[in-house]
Scaffold this active site. Structure first.
Site, PDB file in Angstrom:
ATOM      1  N   GLY A 106     -61.785  20.975 -29.364  1.00 27.23           N
ATOM      2  CA  GLY A 106     -62.031  19.494 -29.832  1.00 27.23           C
ATOM      3  C   GLY A 106     -61.342  20.011 -31.474  1.00 27.23           C
ATOM      4  O   GLY A 106     -61.114  20.966 -32.521  1.00 27.23           O
ATOM      5  N   LEU A 110     -59.715  15.415 -39.357  1.00 29.59           N
ATOM      6  CA  LEU A 110     -59.775  16.527 -40.076  1.00 29.59           C
ATOM      7  C   LEU A 110     -60.254  17.579 -40.071  1.00 29.59           C
ATOM      8  O   LEU A 110     -59.899  18.575 -40.959  1.00 29.59           O
ATOM      9  CB  LEU A 110     -61.136  15.521 -41.538  1.00 29.59           C
ATOM     10  CG  LEU A 110     -60.581  13.939 -41.735  1.00 29.59           C
ATOM     11  CD1 LEU A 110     -61.735  13.710 -42.750  1.00 29.59           C
ATOM     12  CD2 LEU A 110     -59.442  13.862 -42.561  1.00 29.59           C
ATOM     13  N   ALA A 111     -60.657  17.956 -39.128  1.00 30.57           N
ATOM     14  CA  ALA A 111     -60.588  19.064 -38.894  1.00 30.57           C
ATOM     15  C   ALA A 111     -60.494  19.690 -37.408  1.00 30.57           C
ATOM     16  O   ALA A 111     -60.341  18.505 -36.569  1.00 30.57           O
ATOM     17  CB  ALA A 111     -62.005  19.069 -39.032  1.00 30.57           C
ATOM     18  N   VAL A 113     -62.647  22.246 -33.913  1.00 30.57           N
ATOM     19  CA  VAL A 113     -63.781  22.905 -33.298  1.00 30.57           C
ATOM     20  C   VAL A 113     -63.675  23.630 -32.991  1.00 30.57           C
ATOM     21  O   VAL A 113     -62.388  23.658 -31.485  1.00 30.57           O
ATOM     22  CB  VAL A 113     -64.935  21.637 -32.847  1.00 30.57           C
ATOM     23  CG1 VAL A 113     -65.871  23.109 -33.144  1.00 30.57           C
ATOM     24  CG2 VAL A 113     -64.992  21.088 -33.758  1.00 30.57           C
ATOM     25  N   LYS A 128     -66.176  24.661 -37.538  1.00 27.71           N
ATOM     26  CA  LYS A 128     -65.694  23.148 -37.206  1.00 27.71           C
ATOM     27  C   LYS A 128     -64.663  23.946 -38.965  1.00 27.71           C
ATOM     28  O   LYS A 128     -65.390  23.781 -39.761  1.00 27.71           O
ATOM     29  CB  LYS A 128     -66.240  22.446 -38.144  1.00 27.71           C
ATOM     30  CG  LYS A 128     -66.028  20.791 -38.526  1.00 27.71           C
ATOM     31  CD  LYS A 128     -66.753  20.059 -39.140  1.00 27.71           C
ATOM     32  CE  LYS A 128     -65.799  18.370 -38.900  1.00 27.71           C
ATOM     33  NZ  LYS A 128     -66.777  17.136 -39.434  1.00 27.71           N
ATOM     34  N   ASP A 261     -70.491   7.010 -39.470  1.00 26.36           N
ATOM     35  CA  ASP A 261     -69.421   7.274 -38.376  1.00 26.36           C
ATOM     36  C   ASP A 261     -69.552   7.406 -37.334  1.00 26.36           C
ATOM     37  O   ASP A 261     -68.976   8.930 -36.693  1.00 26.36           O
ATOM     38  CB  ASP A 261     -68.555   8.017 -38.858  1.00 26.36           C
ATOM     39  CG  ASP A 261     -66.584   8.080 -38.558  1.00 26.36           C
ATOM     40  OD1 ASP A 261     -66.703   7.373 -38.247  1.00 26.36           O
ATOM     41  OD2 ASP A 261     -66.548   9.437 -38.613  1.00 26.36           O
TER      42      ASP A 261
END
Length: 479
Positions: A106, A110-111, A113, A128, A261
């Site tokens: 995924g 911002l990141a 995984v 992550k 979030d």
């Protein structure tokens, strides 16, 4: 903007045609903006994700167009991730893990995984990693975002969105600190460990530093994957009630951490066969953006909802001012924004069905400048309230199966009390067991599905009300 200027000047005698023209304009502009956000990447993806959740502010054509940004984002190369590991840890990936999948499972703004195997133990884990390029580009991207909204305000002063860039500048450094995210996850996991009626799973954290976070691997399906939910015999209403329970706890309970979030990419559902009810778990990811709500604000916000439940306009106005500085002039718009109802209906009963006239009134208000008034209203609200409203709205609209029931509340359920239990302090007394057991039988002696859905929604309402009452200091009793 020119597209909107031309469209809004175009008038027809047919209201339905006028509405279709405006919706088509919304869609065109949203798709253009989506392409720009995707091309620029980085925090512009994050901005798009934030906009996709602003159902209380933006037309549906905008929020639905931006939905793909929640879990379909650019991917950083494996080589850049390897270099970052060496730079940040002093070790190569092979030094730290027995296995490490080169393709991420995924990717977000911002990141991304990766699946991996813990060195020496063989445990499957999720790693992550922050997009390496962010370190270089975030300062510039924030400056560009600030410049964009500042320019927008200069040419269109009625649409002041500088508060949005200010919030991003405040929250982004926190979201980019994965060591802090790990601490947030540990705190939330510890808090909900003792909340036995909330089927919440938060992956355990092994270790974390600023740009790398290593966690227990737990997978599930998006909450809007209705095929998965239905095929596994998971009751949609029970999922709704569980999500309500979790986020009500975060918003109303003293000392609870608030996850700010919770969009569809950060929530997953998985079947749990180890218990009968509920037969599912809710998995919560991405703990980078957390806030602590001051006690007085929790109580005032709870009392605002009690006033909504009682259709008490005077107290609604009083606590709207206390939580958000909402003036009497702004109150009708604020009340409609947080409930999705015409303000005039709220002063009678929030449980009444939405009539065609009410839908027309809201549509007309949007055409008469409600959007720009709402932008201005949100611009002067306390930032913490914007995050609370964002969490509220996300948890109500995350799927299409009825979370707006959170708002269809009745004061009679809250106030019902047998004579032999009368007390001087108000409390909640409601026989929870009847919600799922005393269903009306159908013609063939089976439980009536419509009645089941109604009772499930009532259970969800009770959960919401209990959270409010606890936060406002009211004693609650379940019989």
């Amino acid at each position: 903007m020119n597209d909107y200027r031309v469209t809004l000047k175009r008038k027809t005698d047919n209201e339905e045609e006028q509405s279709s023209i405006l919706k088509a304009c919304h869609k065109r502009c949203a798709e253009r903006t989506l392409r720009v956000l995707e091309k620029n990447g980085s925090i512009f993806i994050k901005l798009g994700q934030h906009l996709s959740s602003m159902n209380y502010l933006l037309p549906a054509e905008w929020t639905s167009t931006f939905l793909p940004l929640q879990d379909k984002c650019p991917v950083s190369s494996f080589e850049s991730v390897e270099d970052m590991f060496v730079k940040d840890t002093g070790h190569s990936i092979s030094d730290l893990f027995d296995e490490f999948e080169t393709e991420p499972i995924g990717s977000a703004s911002l990141a991304q995984v990766h699946c991996a195997m813990m060195k020496g133990t063989g445990q499957k884990i999720a790693v992550k990693v922050q997009h390496p390029a962010l370190e270089e580009w975030v300062p510039l991207d924030l400056a560009l975002t600030r410049f964009t909204f500042s320019t927008l305000k200069r040419f269109f002063p009625d649409y002041d969105l500088e508060w949005l860039s200010a919030e991003m500048e405040s929250s982004l450094p926190q979201e980019l600190d994965f060591a802090q995210e790990g601490k947030n996850a540990v705190r939330a996991r510890k808090y909900f460990k003792d909340i036995h009626d909330a089927p919440l799973i938060i992956p355990d954290v092994m270790w974390g530093i600023k740009r790398i976070l290593v966690m227990e691997y737990i997978s599930g399906h998006r909450p809007d994957d209705l095929d998965y939910i239905d095929s596994n015999g998971i009751d949609r209403d029970e999922v709704s009630a569980a999500l309500s329970r979790i986020f009500n706890e975060m918003i109303f309970a003293e000392g609870a951490p608030l996850h700010c979030d919770p969009h569809g990419g950060n929530i997953a559902i998985r079947k749990n066969t180890s218990r009968r009810k509920p037969n599912f778990d809710i998995i919560l990811y991405d703990h980078g953006l957390y806030r602590d709500i001051p006690t007085q604000l929790r109580r005032d916000y709870a009392k605002l909802w009690l006033a909504v439940i009682d259709a008490d306009e005077q107290r609604m106005r009083e606590f709207s001012y206390k939580v958000g500085g909402i003036t009497d002039e702004e109150f009708p718009l604020f009340a409609s924004a947080i409930t999705g109802r015409d303000y005039r209906a709220l002063t009678k009963s929030v449980v009444s069905s939405r009539s065609e006239q009410e839908k027309e009134n809201i549509s007309d208000a949007m055409g008469e400048g409600m959007l720009q008034q709402l932008v201005q209203l949100l611009g002067h609200m306390p930032r913490i309230m914007l995050l609370i409203l964002k969490t509220n709205d996300l948890s109500e609209s995350e799927s299409d199966y009825g979370w707006r029931a959170l708002l269809t509340l009745t004061s009679s359920k809250l106030r019902r009390e047998p004579a032999h239990q009368a007390r001087t302090r108000p409390h909640l007394s409601y026989p929870r067991k009847i919600l799922f057991k005393n269903r009306l039988p159908g013609a063939n002696g089976t439980h009536h599905p419509a009645r089941k859905r109604t009772l499930a929604k009532e259970s969800l309402q009770i959960s919401f009300c209990m959270g409010i009452l606890h936060a406002s200091g009211v004693e609650t009793v379940i019989v």
